[in-house]
Design an enzyme around this catalytic site. Sequence first.
Site, PDB file in Angstrom:
ATOM      1  N   SER A  25      14.261  21.770 -16.037  1.00  0.00           N
ATOM      2  CA  SER A  25      13.136  22.666 -16.314  1.00  0.00           C
ATOM      3  C   SER A  25      13.628  23.866 -17.105  1.00  0.00           C
ATOM      4  O   SER A  25      14.768  24.304 -16.947  1.00  0.00           O
ATOM      5  CB  SER A  25      12.538  23.105 -14.986  1.00  0.00           C
ATOM      6  OG  SER A  25      11.797  24.287 -15.147  1.00  0.00           O
ATOM      7  N   LYS A  81      16.074  22.016 -11.295  1.00  0.00           N
ATOM      8  CA  LYS A  81      15.351  20.757 -11.469  1.00  0.00           C
ATOM      9  C   LYS A  81      16.154  19.662 -12.180  1.00  0.00           C
ATOM     10  O   LYS A  81      16.828  19.914 -13.166  1.00  0.00           O
ATOM     11  CB  LYS A  81      14.055  20.981 -12.260  1.00  0.00           C
ATOM     12  CG  LYS A  81      12.974  21.760 -11.569  1.00  0.00           C
ATOM     13  CD  LYS A  81      12.447  21.143 -10.276  1.00  0.00           C
ATOM     14  CE  LYS A  81      11.731  19.827 -10.455  1.00  0.00           C
ATOM     15  NZ  LYS A  81      10.421  19.979 -11.089  1.00  0.00           N
ATOM     16  N   GLU A  97       9.332   8.723 -16.692  1.00  0.00           N
ATOM     17  CA  GLU A  97       7.934   9.160 -16.844  1.00  0.00           C
ATOM     18  C   GLU A  97       7.405   8.780 -18.229  1.00  0.00           C
ATOM     19  O   GLU A  97       6.275   8.318 -18.382  1.00  0.00           O
ATOM     20  CB  GLU A  97       7.820  10.676 -16.672  1.00  0.00           C
ATOM     21  CG  GLU A  97       8.140  11.156 -15.266  1.00  0.00           C
ATOM     22  CD  GLU A  97       8.349  12.665 -15.244  1.00  0.00           C
ATOM     23  OE1 GLU A  97       7.388  13.402 -15.477  1.00  0.00           O
ATOM     24  OE2 GLU A  97       9.497  13.107 -15.021  1.00  0.00           O
ATOM     25  N   HIS A 148       0.826  -1.215   0.000  1.00  0.00           N
ATOM     26  CA  HIS A 148       0.000   0.000   0.000  1.00  0.00           C
ATOM     27  C   HIS A 148       0.861   1.265   0.000  1.00  0.00           C
ATOM     28  O   HIS A 148       0.426   2.310   0.464  1.00  0.00           O
ATOM     29  CB  HIS A 148      -0.949   0.041   1.204  1.00  0.00           C
ATOM     30  CG  HIS A 148      -1.702  -1.227   1.431  1.00  0.00           C
ATOM     31  ND1 HIS A 148      -2.932  -1.481   0.892  1.00  0.00           N
ATOM     32  CD2 HIS A 148      -1.360  -2.369   2.110  1.00  0.00           C
ATOM     33  CE1 HIS A 148      -3.336  -2.695   1.244  1.00  0.00           C
ATOM     34  NE2 HIS A 148      -2.386  -3.261   1.968  1.00  0.00           N
TER      35      HIS A 148
END
Length: 494
Positions: free
Chosen positions: A276, A282, A289, A155
């Site tokens: 970024s 970043k 992804e 979980h």
Amino acid sequence: MSDILRRGRLSSTPDKDIMDFTSSMAADKWIFEADVLVDMAHSIMLKEQGIIKEEDCSAILQGLFKIKGEGIEALDYSYEDIHISLEARLIDMVGEEVGGRMHSGRSRNDEVATCIRIRLRDELLSLMEELVALRASLIDKAADNINTLMPGFTHLQHAQPTTLAHHLIAHSDALSRDTARVSDAFSRVNKSPLGAAAFASTGFDLNRERTCSLLGFGGIIENSMDAVSSRDFLIESASVMANIMINLSKMAEEIVIWSSTEFNFIELDDMYASTSSIMPQKKNPDTAELMRGKSGVAVGSLMTLLTICKGLPLSYNRDLQEATPNAWRSVETTRSAVRIMAGMIGTMKVNVEVMAAQSSTGFTTATELADTMVRAAGIPFRTAHQIVGVLAKGDGNPSLAEIDEVAQDVLGGSLSSRGLTAEMITEALDPILNINKRNVTGGPAPDEISRAIAAREDTLEEEKFAIAELNIRIENSLSRLFAAAQECIDQQGK
Ligand code: ARG
């Protein structure tokens, strides 16, 4: 151009809009080389069966070698597919009197099905090699991290301590089943539909076994209607690839989470990161992804294939042309994802201290503490579960006195009086000792993991060998095909 296909039956030609709608030329780049092989094998067989003359076969084969050398770019893209464009090019080269004989006893229906199977089997073999390489990368990383503690999750909550090696082997084992599924799909893809012609076979005395063997197939698709109309081999392959991408998406998701500041378990190599355009600090795990995102492409390709094939009457329907590119899309996405995941795993930096420090937070040793109570004090597990559950509301580091207090409430007696000692509690709360105890088959104990790693390394070697064998068998058949073609040409030259 005088259209060799339409000049008989049809009198008007499709405009560009209709052509763009109906042509498969763009996707047929995947099967250009396969089509040349199919043309060669069919022509050689026609000659051997006495259906075309030796000298015609020789001229056809010379033309085909030339077309192969020129590549797909030399073909006329205004034809509706590669098969007819290639035949038109051949006729341009050697004349219709000769080149016009190649398509005897054949249809584009059995031709295209054969071409797709030839290309797809190669893709599946490469995919198998890439899956083996990815699993090797996971197993290597596991070997480096046999003692790297981490919290295991259920979980997404800290559950029990484990090791990174144990976690990585879990992913590798899932991919091992995927590899077996690819191999299974391969065995059904690698079958020859050639000789089925349009669907009802042909009155020419073809030798289907001969083209099957020249093209390196493992056998024929016997029923000629089934041979031209079934695309279950595409659905099966796309399904296997969708499952692979689902497995990779799960790994990619963990990479994304684990790279976050909150987790900080790993750091991806900069190669796999983006930054970024506005936030200069970043470092984003974009590659992972995208892998998560591209799993949607594989699932979508499968759904499209299923939907296109649903409800089609026998035998060939042009809808099938629309099905094929979905297999290629899936192949392209899945193969690159597998390769990239291998690199991402191989180059990622593991923050061993962070993982170890987190391995016992969230009272991950609670199960072992309850088990210890069962073993030392002889109480039922369910009772121990209740006692530790109450203790879990504290700091996750209970003393013997605290335990006895709770036991008193729950049981009406202490556990120390039943044999539980402070030393046993310290041991139960140590994540390393937790792991060392978990040495049942498949558990995270270092000895068991070392055994598991060695076993998997052996399996990977065996699989590499088996894939190489399959490749060699196909290569040998194609060498024999080219040799037979060359021999026919040389015979005529004499
Ligand atoms: N381009 C077609 C396909 O991919 C080849 C077969 C065409 N056959 C036909 N009867 N129109 O399915």
